[in-house]
Design a protein around this motif. Structure first.
Motif, PDB file in Angstrom:
ATOM      1  N   ILE A 276      11.572  44.823 -60.421  1.00 24.59           N
ATOM      2  CA  ILE A 276      11.534  44.461 -61.846  1.00 24.59           C
ATOM      3  C   ILE A 276      10.551  45.329 -62.634  1.00 24.59           C
ATOM      4  CG2 ILE A 276      12.311  42.077 -61.559  1.00 24.59           C
ATOM      5  CD1 ILE A 276       9.419  41.174 -61.658  1.00 24.59           C
ATOM      6  N   ALA A 277      10.076  46.398 -62.011  1.00 22.20           N
ATOM      7  CA  ALA A 277       9.121  47.274 -62.717  1.00 22.20           C
ATOM      8  C   ALA A 277       9.848  48.085 -63.784  1.00 22.20           C
ATOM      9  CB  ALA A 277       8.460  48.209 -61.711  1.00 22.20           C
ATOM     10  N   PRO A 278       9.141  48.426 -64.853  1.00 24.64           N
ATOM     11  CA  PRO A 278       9.774  49.279 -65.859  1.00 24.64           C
ATOM     12  C   PRO A 278       9.967  50.692 -65.319  1.00 24.64           C
ATOM     13  CG  PRO A 278       7.445  49.002 -66.341  1.00 24.64           C
ATOM     14  CD  PRO A 278       7.745  48.110 -65.181  1.00 24.64           C
ATOM     15  N   GLU A 279      10.920  51.364 -65.905  1.00 25.04           N
ATOM     16  CA  GLU A 279      11.161  52.760 -65.521  1.00 25.04           C
ATOM     17  C   GLU A 279      10.204  53.636 -66.320  1.00 25.04           C
ATOM     18  OE1 GLU A 279      14.899  55.342 -65.942  1.00 25.04           O
ATOM     19  OE2 GLU A 279      15.517  53.370 -65.160  1.00 25.04           O
ATOM     20  N   VAL A 280       9.358  54.357 -65.610  1.00 21.69           N
ATOM     21  CA  VAL A 280       8.357  55.178 -66.293  1.00 21.69           C
ATOM     22  C   VAL A 280       8.581  56.631 -65.896  1.00 21.69           C
ATOM     23  CG1 VAL A 280       5.890  55.523 -66.679  1.00 21.69           C
ATOM     24  CG2 VAL A 280       6.727  53.238 -66.143  1.00 21.69           C
ATOM     25  N   THR A 281       8.981  57.448 -66.837  1.00 22.01           N
ATOM     26  CA  THR A 281       9.250  58.850 -66.510  1.00 22.01           C
ATOM     27  C   THR A 281       7.938  59.647 -66.537  1.00 22.01           C
ATOM     28  OG1 THR A 281       9.488  59.539 -68.798  1.00 22.01           O
ATOM     29  CG2 THR A 281      11.467  58.693 -67.699  1.00 22.01           C
ATOM     30  N   ALA A 282       8.009  60.879 -66.049  1.00 23.26           N
ATOM     31  CA  ALA A 282       6.813  61.738 -66.076  1.00 23.26           C
ATOM     32  C   ALA A 282       6.397  61.993 -67.527  1.00 23.26           C
ATOM     33  CB  ALA A 282       7.119  63.053 -65.368  1.00 23.26           C
ATOM     34  N   ALA A 283       7.392  62.143 -68.404  1.00 19.19           N
ATOM     35  CA  ALA A 283       7.073  62.372 -69.821  1.00 19.19           C
ATOM     36  C   ALA A 283       6.393  61.132 -70.422  1.00 19.19           C
ATOM     37  CB  ALA A 283       8.344  62.704 -70.590  1.00 19.19           C
ATOM     38  N   ASP A 284       6.836  59.950 -70.005  1.00 23.03           N
ATOM     39  CA  ASP A 284       6.199  58.706 -70.487  1.00 23.03           C
ATOM     40  C   ASP A 284       4.735  58.676 -70.062  1.00 23.03           C
ATOM     41  OD1 ASP A 284       8.722  57.987 -71.285  1.00 23.03           O
ATOM     42  OD2 ASP A 284       8.995  56.408 -69.782  1.00 23.03           O
ATOM     43  N   GLN A 285       4.528  59.012 -68.790  1.00 17.19           N
ATOM     44  CA  GLN A 285       3.158  58.982 -68.255  1.00 17.19           C
ATOM     45  C   GLN A 285       2.253  59.908 -69.049  1.00 17.19           C
ATOM     46  OE1 GLN A 285       3.567  59.837 -64.101  1.00 17.19           O
ATOM     47  NE2 GLN A 285       3.841  57.683 -63.584  1.00 17.19           N
ATOM     48  N   LYS A 286       2.795  61.053 -69.364  1.00 17.71           N
ATOM     49  CA  LYS A 286       2.031  62.047 -70.109  1.00 17.71           C
ATOM     50  C   LYS A 286       1.696  61.523 -71.503  1.00 17.71           C
ATOM     51  CE  LYS A 286       2.234  66.902 -70.974  1.00 17.71           C
ATOM     52  NZ  LYS A 286       3.142  67.856 -71.519  1.00 17.71           N
ATOM     53  N   LEU A 287       2.693  60.916 -72.122  1.00 19.51           N
ATOM     54  CA  LEU A 287       2.480  60.365 -73.465  1.00 19.51           C
ATOM     55  C   LEU A 287       1.411  59.275 -73.430  1.00 19.51           C
ATOM     56  CD1 LEU A 287       3.250  59.918 -76.474  1.00 19.51           C
ATOM     57  CD2 LEU A 287       5.056  58.376 -75.695  1.00 19.51           C
ATOM     58  N   LEU A 288       1.523  58.352 -72.475  1.00 23.25           N
ATOM     59  CA  LEU A 288       0.558  57.246 -72.415  1.00 23.25           C
ATOM     60  C   LEU A 288      -0.857  57.777 -72.194  1.00 23.25           C
ATOM     61  CD1 LEU A 288       2.520  54.593 -70.279  1.00 23.25           C
ATOM     62  CD2 LEU A 288       2.318  54.718 -72.759  1.00 23.25           C
ATOM     63  N   LYS A 289      -0.963  58.793 -71.376  1.00 23.97           N
ATOM     64  CA  LYS A 289      -2.279  59.399 -71.086  1.00 23.97           C
ATOM     65  C   LYS A 289      -2.877  60.079 -72.318  1.00 23.97           C
ATOM     66  CE  LYS A 289      -4.297  59.407 -66.984  1.00 23.97           C
ATOM     67  NZ  LYS A 289      -5.311  58.405 -66.861  1.00 23.97           N
ATOM     68  N   SER A 290      -1.985  60.583 -73.178  1.00 22.45           N
ATOM     69  CA  SER A 290      -2.479  61.410 -74.284  1.00 22.45           C
ATOM     70  C   SER A 290      -3.032  60.595 -75.459  1.00 22.45           C
ATOM     71  CB  SER A 290      -1.339  62.299 -74.796  1.00 22.45           C
ATOM     72  OG  SER A 290      -0.352  61.496 -75.435  1.00 22.45           O
ATOM     73  N   ALA A 291      -2.656  59.305 -75.520  1.00 25.77           N
ATOM     74  CA  ALA A 291      -3.023  58.516 -76.710  1.00 25.77           C
ATOM     75  C   ALA A 291      -4.190  57.592 -76.410  1.00 25.77           C
ATOM     76  CB  ALA A 291      -1.817  57.699 -77.156  1.00 25.77           C
ATOM     77  N   LYS A 292      -5.250  57.756 -77.178  1.00 25.67           N
ATOM     78  CA  LYS A 292      -6.435  56.894 -76.953  1.00 25.67           C
ATOM     79  C   LYS A 292      -6.753  56.138 -78.218  1.00 25.67           C
ATOM     80  CE  LYS A 292      -9.651  56.573 -73.744  1.00 25.67           C
ATOM     81  NZ  LYS A 292     -10.875  56.008 -73.537  1.00 25.67           N
ATOM     82  N   PRO A 293      -6.852  54.814 -78.143  1.00 25.87           N
ATOM     83  CA  PRO A 293      -7.249  54.087 -79.352  1.00 25.87           C
ATOM     84  C   PRO A 293      -8.709  54.366 -79.702  1.00 25.87           C
ATOM     85  CG  PRO A 293      -6.977  52.574 -77.500  1.00 25.87           C
ATOM     86  CD  PRO A 293      -6.580  53.934 -77.010  1.00 25.87           C
ATOM     87  N   ASP A 294      -9.049  54.186 -80.985  1.00 27.78           N
ATOM     88  CA  ASP A 294     -10.438  54.404 -81.420  1.00 27.78           C
ATOM     89  C   ASP A 294     -11.272  53.142 -81.253  1.00 27.78           C
ATOM     90  OD1 ASP A 294      -9.924  57.075 -82.459  1.00 27.78           O
ATOM     91  OD2 ASP A 294      -8.665  56.018 -83.906  1.00 27.78           O
ATOM     92  N   PHE A 295     -10.584  52.011 -81.286  1.00 27.24           N
ATOM     93  CA  PHE A 295     -11.268  50.727 -81.049  1.00 27.24           C
ATOM     94  C   PHE A 295     -10.250  49.795 -80.407  1.00 27.24           C
ATOM     95  CE2 PHE A 295      -9.298  50.255 -85.227  1.00 27.24           C
ATOM     96  CZ  PHE A 295      -8.722  49.001 -85.149  1.00 27.24           C
ATOM     97  N   LEU A 296     -10.740  48.685 -79.924  1.00 28.64           N
ATOM     98  CA  LEU A 296      -9.842  47.690 -79.357  1.00 28.64           C
ATOM     99  C   LEU A 296      -9.912  46.436 -80.222  1.00 28.64           C
ATOM    100  CD1 LEU A 296      -8.012  47.617 -76.951  1.00 28.64           C
ATOM    101  CD2 LEU A 296      -9.886  46.729 -75.604  1.00 28.64           C
ATOM    102  N   GLY A 297      -8.765  46.030 -80.744  1.00 33.61           N
ATOM    103  CA  GLY A 297      -8.710  44.759 -81.470  1.00 33.61           C
ATOM    104  C   GLY A 297      -8.553  43.634 -80.458  1.00 33.61           C
ATOM    105  N   ILE A 298      -9.378  42.613 -80.586  1.00 35.12           N
ATOM    106  CA  ILE A 298      -9.280  41.469 -79.682  1.00 35.12           C
ATOM    107  C   ILE A 298      -9.002  40.211 -80.496  1.00 35.12           C
ATOM    108  CG2 ILE A 298     -10.619  39.934 -78.146  1.00 35.12           C
ATOM    109  CD1 ILE A 298      -9.755  42.494 -76.744  1.00 35.12           C
ATOM    110  N   ASN A 299      -7.915  39.523 -80.149  1.00 33.65           N
ATOM    111  CA  ASN A 299      -7.657  38.203 -80.701  1.00 33.65           C
ATOM    112  C   ASN A 299      -8.087  37.207 -79.643  1.00 33.65           C
ATOM    113  OD1 ASN A 299      -6.432  39.620 -82.726  1.00 33.65           O
ATOM    114  ND2 ASN A 299      -4.377  38.835 -82.373  1.00 33.65           N
ATOM    115  N   TYR A 300      -9.019  36.342 -80.003  1.00 35.60           N
ATOM    116  CA  TYR A 300      -9.508  35.397 -78.995  1.00 35.60           C
ATOM    117  C   TYR A 300      -9.307  33.959 -79.466  1.00 35.60           C
ATOM    118  CZ  TYR A 300     -12.388  32.575 -75.983  1.00 35.60           C
ATOM    119  OH  TYR A 300     -12.795  31.601 -75.117  1.00 35.60           O
TER     120      TYR A 300
END
Ligand code: BG6
Length: 486
Positions: A276-300
């Motif tokens: 049941i895992a999602p299909e993650v391509t090499a291009a997806d992995q690269k994209l996910l690695k390349s994007a960094k948030p500047d802050f983390l919003g937390i809803n608590y």
């Protein structure tokens, strides 16, 4: 007990309040707005409490000046709102609807004139219906391209006026409820499809962040995640292991992708073994690695307590007891129910130590400090609390609402946030949920969160008069003192 002197809140700490388009705006089909999946879902009988919907909501669309006036009078430093995608691009990917965009241009202008920092959420659950119909919404990569187009329009329009941006609100909640538990649109109950759709949203999140960094170099962007710490019910190592599983399952699965650009290894392995895992391509992995948030919003709102899954063997036969087997609007799993029937990793149980709200949500201010500490320690990103608040059935008595229970709730949480800051957590601000009363997605208008009471109920809009509650004046003073007195 705390014996140490607490640090002051940072000088420019953003004391704010939050809302979301579908829950406040109304005007659901005015000035060219297209339908969203929430319009469709709430118009379908049986999906929401007493058939309540956001057709009129609190009619913020026609009370804009009055509402921002109340924010200014309160001294609010920040206001978090979301943009309704189908107001700006009615079919999700085609022409821009200038009248819809103008509404947000007016809002941002009014906020700036009143020295209120706008915090703009790009997606708070109201996907354009056309994208659902055409592409199956978040189950298609075509929706990522549509989202990028919509983001481009907003980045271009607001790049000079809006500094703080939120990509997705509570991705964990809307994918879980929408694709697994079937309590939100698109009402799917298929865990494999949930993981697949969630992966597509991750790609959209990363795409938006990269685009933002190109187009709005002076701005800051991050997702708002619904975070809760996980407690083991006992010190039994089996329960502790269950809490490690639950943390992976409820938190790391999303946060690791946002902040580290990769899925957590243990859980991915488990999901792969189950097919049941999602299909993650090499291009997806690269994209996910390349994007960094500047802050983390937390809803608590609260965390959760778990124990080892004593039902392990029974689960398959007992199968799929889900949220709808209890109160469908409560959004709380049944007591001692395997949270994850297909993956019997842990069972959710009530904490014996915590009281609950009228809607059964645990009240846990210390958990807020735990949450802030855990997230900051792990990811080292500044934290912006983008939601925290108490839902209650407030009563208007002699023209006033004395919500002292909400004041206590908020004061307790602000105090533990101050303790977390003293511990060393770097924080940008705190947006209470919510500025005014608004539509609770599944619970109608009875469950109120606002500092400002709005005269309407589940049967209709009444006069929609705005009445500041006792908590409004309490927060006004707290902001003026920069939280010195908590
Ligand atoms: C958060 C959402 O999950 O919780 C808000 O981001 C929501 O939109 C809030 O209103 C409270 O939830 P509920 O179900 O009590 O309205």
């Amino acid at each position: 007990m705390y014996y140490q002197k607490l640090d002051d809140f940072p000088k420019n700490f953003l004391w704010g309040a939050a809302s979301a388009a579908y829950q406040i705006e109304g005007a659901y089909n005015e000035d060219g707005k297209g339908p969203s999946i929430w319009d469709t879902y709430a118009h379908t009988e049986g999906n929401t409490y007493k058939g309540t919907n956001g057709d009129v909501a609190i009619d913020h669309y026609h009370h804009l000046e009055e509402d921002v006036g109340l924010m200014a009078k309160m001294g609010l430093k920040a206001y978090r709102f979301s943009v309704a995608w189908s107001r700006v691009i009615p079919d999700g990917e085609g022409e821009v609807n200038q009248a819809g965009l103008d509404f947000y241009i007016r809002l941002v202008k009014l906020l700036k004139e009143n020295q209120i920092e706008p915090v703009l959420t790009l997606y708070h659950w109201d996907l354009p219906q056309a994208l659902q119909d055409k592409y199956l919404g978040w189950e298609s990569r075509k929706t990522v391209a549509a989202f990028a187009k919509y983001c481009r329009v907003l980045f271009e329009t607001f790049k000079d006026d809006v500094k703080y941006w939120v990509t997705f609100n509570e991705q964990n909640v809307f994918t879980g409820l929408g694709y697994r538990w079937g309590n939100h649109p698109p009402k799917v109950t298929d865990i494999k499809r949930m993981y697949a759709a969630n992966h597509i949203v991750n790609l959209a999140n990363a795409t938006a962040i990269n685009l933002f960094h190109e187009m709005v170099p002076k701005g800051l962007i991050g997702p708002s995640f619904g975070y809760g710490p996980v407690y083991p019910l006992t010190g039994d190592p089996n329960d502790v292991l269950a809490s490690v599983n639950a943390d992976d399952f409820n938190n790391n699965w999303w946060l690791d992708v946002y902040c580290r650009g990769e899925y957590p290894y243990f859980m991915m392995k488990r999901l792969q073994a189950m097919g049941i895992a999602p299909e993650v391509t090499a291009a997806d992995q690269k994209l996910l690695k390349s994007a960094k948030p500047d802050f983390l919003g937390i809803n608590y709102y609260h965390g959760g307590t778990v124990q080892t899954n004593r039902l392990q063997k029974k689960v398959a036969a007992d199968d799929k007891k889900d949220f709808s087997s209890t109160d469908p609007y409560l959004m709380q799993p049944k007591e001692d129910q395997a949270q994850s029937p297909e993956i019997p990793m842990f069972n959710s149980v009530s904490s014996p130590y915590l009281e609950k709200t009228e809607w059964g949500w645990e009240i846990d201010p210390i958990g807020f400090r735990v949450a802030l500490r855990q997230v900051y320690e792990k990811y080292r990103l500044p934290i912006f609390v983008t939601e925290n608040g108490l839902g209650a059935a407030d009563q208007l008595v002699d023209g006033q609402v004395n919500d002292d229970y909400r004041i206590k709730y908020l004061a307790d949480h602000v105090l533990t946030m101050k303790e977390a800051i003293t511990d060393g957590v770097e924080m940008i601000g705190y947006c209470a949920w919510s500025f005014s009363d608004l539509l609770s997605w599944l619970n109608g208008y009875r469950k109120r969160y606002g500092f400002v009471y709005v005269d309407r109920d589940d049967d209709g809009p009444k006069e929609l008069k705005r009445i500041p509650k006792a908590s409004y004046y309490w927060y006004q003073k707290l902001i003026a003192d920069n939280g010195a007195d908590v």
